[in-house]
Design a protein around this motif. Structure first.
Motif, short mmCIF file in Angstrom:
data_model
loop_
_atom_site.label_atom_id
_atom_site.label_comp_id
_atom_site.label_asym_id
_atom_site.label_seq_id
_atom_site.Cartn_x
_atom_site.Cartn_y
_atom_site.Cartn_z
N TRP A 30 0.90 -1.15 0.10
CA TRP A 30 0.02 0.13 -0.05
C TRP A 30 0.98 1.06 -0.01
N VAL A 31 0.89 2.15 -1.09
CA VAL A 31 1.57 3.23 -1.24
C VAL A 31 0.87 4.46 -1.00
N LEU A 32 1.05 5.34 0.00
CA LEU A 32 0.18 6.60 0.38
C LEU A 32 1.23 7.86 0.03
N SER A 33 0.84 8.56 -0.88
CA SER A 33 1.68 10.00 -1.15
C SER A 33 0.95 10.94 -0.69
N PHE A 34 1.52 12.32 -0.57
CA PHE A 34 0.80 13.26 0.28
C PHE A 34 1.05 14.38 -0.65
N PRO A 35 0.13 15.55 -0.60
CA PRO A 35 0.14 16.52 -1.23
C PRO A 35 1.09 17.44 -0.68
N ILE A 36 1.79 18.55 -1.59
CA ILE A 36 2.91 19.16 -1.40
C ILE A 36 3.21 19.81 0.01
N PRO A 37 2.25 20.33 0.49
CA PRO A 37 2.09 21.28 1.74
C PRO A 37 2.56 20.37 2.86
N LEU A 38 2.02 19.10 2.61
CA LEU A 38 2.15 17.74 3.93
C LEU A 38 3.75 17.40 3.67
N ARG A 39 4.00 17.37 2.61
CA ARG A 39 5.32 16.76 2.49
C ARG A 39 6.39 17.67 3.02
N ILE A 94 8.17 12.95 0.27
CA ILE A 94 8.10 11.85 1.41
C ILE A 94 6.70 11.16 1.17
N HIS A 95 6.76 9.85 1.07
CA HIS A 95 5.79 9.03 0.98
C HIS A 95 6.18 7.69 1.49
N LEU A 96 5.03 6.72 1.75
CA LEU A 96 5.03 5.63 2.54
C LEU A 96 4.74 4.49 1.78
N PHE A 210 -3.89 13.61 -2.24
CA PHE A 210 -3.27 12.28 -1.90
C PHE A 210 -3.60 11.22 -2.72
N SER A 211 -2.89 10.22 -2.61
CA SER A 211 -2.92 8.99 -3.64
C SER A 211 -2.64 7.77 -2.77
N LEU A 212 -3.46 6.78 -3.12
CA LEU A 212 -3.32 5.62 -2.43
C LEU A 212 -3.31 4.35 -3.39
N HIS A 213 -2.40 3.54 -3.39
CA HIS A 213 -2.03 2.46 -4.32
C HIS A 213 -1.86 1.36 -3.81
#
Length: 390
Positions: A30-39, A94-96, A210-213
């Motif tokens: 599971w890959v979660l990416s964030f919008p630029i302000p949260l990065r 920064i992403h997870l 946000f993006s969740l893959h």
């Protein structure tokens, strides 16, 4: 030496996860990416990643428990999260990457029983992403990092005096932080035709930046594929083969894959490139690998489900009988397919017949082979004034 030690640590981390941590059950990424302000926020306040990961694991774990028809007191799942700080363009992103056991372990008196989960559909992934976003924003608002007024949510100005803030913000937005081109976009080179259409994978959801893959899965017996995935997740930020200098002395970085507008390379001056590298360096003692659920260090089921010594390759032992680090022969064979213990012609066993350690003899051998016998000289560090004027 530094690159070689880094490659060894990377290979050992991937091998350790496969051999001694992840059970022999299906695993979904599971890959979660964030919008630029949260990065930018997470780069300045990495301590926020701990509550963020708790939210993510709780949402996914409850989804798997609901699929199994069980309650938290009767079963649980586990995950290994690898925090990546970089994108393919050496930018701060920064992403997870969460390697979640694709199912749950039932708690019972005997051996834990694993119940596999079915693959999630896009509607379910969209629902999970909505829950993660809502809980994440509530947590950040409660801690004062977000301000909500009149139905609008914006970032609070927490640490305006942070010296790394401008560097991290510029790296997140593909811009230059300092120097004569400060504030400008990084120069991009387009060598292929652009494409307008944007294809969304089947098991992917996007909302509010946000993006969740959840499209990558390794079966219970696909251990080599799992190790390849772990090695990809623990890789360094930049591959040497994609980095070079052009005739003008600028740094040219080849992207892993072309962007939609056709960009395949980015070009920066050496000092601009150093700015981007500095933004990628994590704080000291910041753990980039986290464990959750039944894979947490003190979880009650961990000892019963992690791979045992019989399931992994035989390890070297020191004088006290404790497992030692993987030796170079095993690393070369496992990572690169190079077997230095057997002859490539006859297949017979090889052994060391001499270890040359005398400097004078080493110099004579290198000189006879036409190789440099001395390391390149070190250049003195330049003063800060040159960096500011560049």
């Amino acid at each position: 030496m530094t690159l070689r030690c880094g490659a060894r640590r990377m290979a050992e981390s991937a091998a350790h996860l496969v051999d001694q941590v992840v059970p022999r059950v299906p695993v979904r990424q599971w890959v979660l990416s964030f919008p630029i302000p949260l990065r930018i926020l997470f780069a300045a306040h990495p301590e926020l990643l701990a509550p963020v990961l708790r939210i993510i694991h709780r949402v996914i774990a409850r989804f798997l428990l609901k699929q199994a028809g069980l309650k938290r007191c009767a079963a649980d799942t586990g995950a290994v999260t690898l925090i990546q700080r970089f994108g393919s363009a050496a930018n701060l992103n920064i992403h997870l990457h969460c390697l979640v056991l694709d199912g749950v372990f039932r708690r019972s008196e005997g051996e834990p029983d694993f119940q596999e989960a079915r693959a999630p559909i896009r509607a379910e992934i969209e629902g999970l992403l909505d829950k993660i976003i809502a809980r994440l924003l509530r947590m950040l608002t409660r801690q004062g990092y977000l301000v909500e007024e009149q139905g609008m949510t914006y970032m609070a100005d927490i640490d305006p005096a942070n010296p790394l803030r401008s560097l991290q913000a510029a790296s997140c937005t593909y811009r230059i932080a300092f120097g004569p081109r400060a504030g400008q976009k990084v120069l991009t080179l387009r060598t292929v035709a652009g494409r307008d259409e944007k294809t969304t994978p089947a098991r992917c959801a996007e909302a509010h930046g946000f993006s969740l893959h959840a499209g990558v899965r390794c079966g219970a017996h696909q251990r080599k594929e799992l190790e390849r995935l772990c090695r990809y997740l623990t890789r360094p930020a930049i591959a040497n083969e994609r980095l070079k200098r052009n005739g003008a002395g600028d740094v040219v970085l080849q992207l892993k894959s072309a962007w939609r507008d056709g960009t395949t390379h980015i070009e920066m001056s050496p000092l601009e490139f150093m700015q981007h590298l500095a933004a990628l360096v994590p704080r000291p003692r910041l753990h980039l690998i986290r464990f959750h659920g039944v894979l947490a260090p003190h979880a009650g089921l961990r000892a019963a489900i992690v791979p045992g010594p019989a399931e992994s390759e035989p390890a070297d032992e020191d004088a006290h009988g404790a497992p030692a680090r993987m030796n170079w022969a095993r690393l070369l064979k496992r990572v690169f397919g190079i077997d230095i213990e057997h002859c490539p012609r006859c297949g017979g066993a090889l052994k060391i017949i001499a270890a040359i350690e005398e400097p004078a003899v080493i110099v004579r051998i290198l000189t006879h082979l036409g190789l440099p016998a001395r390391a390149p000289p070190r250049s003195p560090a330049r003063p800060l004034a040159l960096f500011q004027a560049a």
